[in-house]
Design a protein around this motif. Structure first.
Motif, PDB file in Angstrom:
ATOM      1  N   GLN A  24       0.828  -1.209   0.000  1.00  0.00           N
ATOM      2  CA  GLN A  24       0.000   0.000   0.000  1.00  0.00           C
ATOM      3  C   GLN A  24       0.862   1.259   0.000  1.00  0.00           C
ATOM      4  N   VAL A  25       1.939   1.250   0.761  1.00  0.00           N
ATOM      5  CA  VAL A  25       2.846   2.407   0.794  1.00  0.00           C
ATOM      6  C   VAL A  25       3.451   2.624  -0.589  1.00  0.00           C
ATOM      7  N   TRP A  26       3.797   1.537  -1.288  1.00  0.00           N
ATOM      8  CA  TRP A  26       4.324   1.689  -2.639  1.00  0.00           C
ATOM      9  C   TRP A  26       3.300   2.399  -3.522  1.00  0.00           C
ATOM     10  N   CYS A  27       2.029   2.000  -3.415  1.00  0.00           N
ATOM     11  CA  CYS A  27       0.973   2.639  -4.223  1.00  0.00           C
ATOM     12  C   CYS A  27       0.908   4.138  -3.930  1.00  0.00           C
ATOM     13  N   LEU A  28       0.964   4.503  -2.665  1.00  0.00           N
ATOM     14  CA  LEU A  28       0.890   5.919  -2.296  1.00  0.00           C
ATOM     15  C   LEU A  28       2.114   6.695  -2.796  1.00  0.00           C
ATOM     16  N   LYS A  29       3.299   6.099  -2.689  1.00  0.00           N
ATOM     17  CA  LYS A  29       4.509   6.768  -3.194  1.00  0.00           C
ATOM     18  C   LYS A  29       4.446   6.926  -4.709  1.00  0.00           C
ATOM     19  N   HIS A  30       3.964   5.891  -5.396  1.00  0.00           N
ATOM     20  CA  HIS A  30       3.843   5.963  -6.853  1.00  0.00           C
ATOM     21  C   HIS A  30       2.837   7.038  -7.245  1.00  0.00           C
ATOM     22  N   ALA A  31       1.743   7.142  -6.501  1.00  0.00           N
ATOM     23  CA  ALA A  31       0.745   8.186  -6.771  1.00  0.00           C
ATOM     24  C   ALA A  31       1.362   9.570  -6.591  1.00  0.00           C
ATOM     25  N   GLY A  32       2.173   9.731  -5.540  1.00  0.00           N
ATOM     26  CA  GLY A  32       2.818  11.018  -5.294  1.00  0.00           C
ATOM     27  C   GLY A  32       3.786  11.406  -6.398  1.00  0.00           C
ATOM     28  N   LEU A  33       4.476  10.430  -6.967  1.00  0.00           N
ATOM     29  CA  LEU A  33       5.444  10.710  -8.024  1.00  0.00           C
ATOM     30  C   LEU A  33       4.802  10.916  -9.392  1.00  0.00           C
TER      31      LEU A  33
END
Length: 87
Positions: free
Chosen positions: A50-59
């Motif tokens: 889930q954290v990966w998804c949020l970081k990818h969304a931020g980038l």
């Protein structure tokens, strides 16, 4: 057994099988971006995916994600009789 005209005949026996989760392999999780298809590494911790998804969304500002989990299983024949075969 061939009948000579290219047709093969056989006799098959059906068997009972069961699936058992592999005790040494944890359930794995991964996130996938639905916009670009990029995928996180698979991990035993759903929070990491889930954290990966949020970081990818931020980038990337991509907003659609899929979080998936999978588990490995062993298939074992529960019928102790003769193994299936063709004759």
């Amino acid at each position: 057994m061939s009948t000579g005209n290219g047709i093969t005949r056989g006799r098959y026996r059906f068997a009972e099988w069961t699936l058992t989760a592999m005790p040494t392999v944890a359930v794995r999780h991964f996130g996938t971006c639905l916009t670009c298809g990029e995928r996180s590494a698979d991990t035993a911790d759903a929070d990491d995916a889930q954290v990966w998804c949020l970081k990818h969304a931020g980038l990337t500002h991509h907003s659609g994600y899929e979080l998936a989990a999978f588990q490995n299983f062993n298939a074992d024949m529960t019928d102790a009789g003769e193994a299936p075969h063709a004759t």
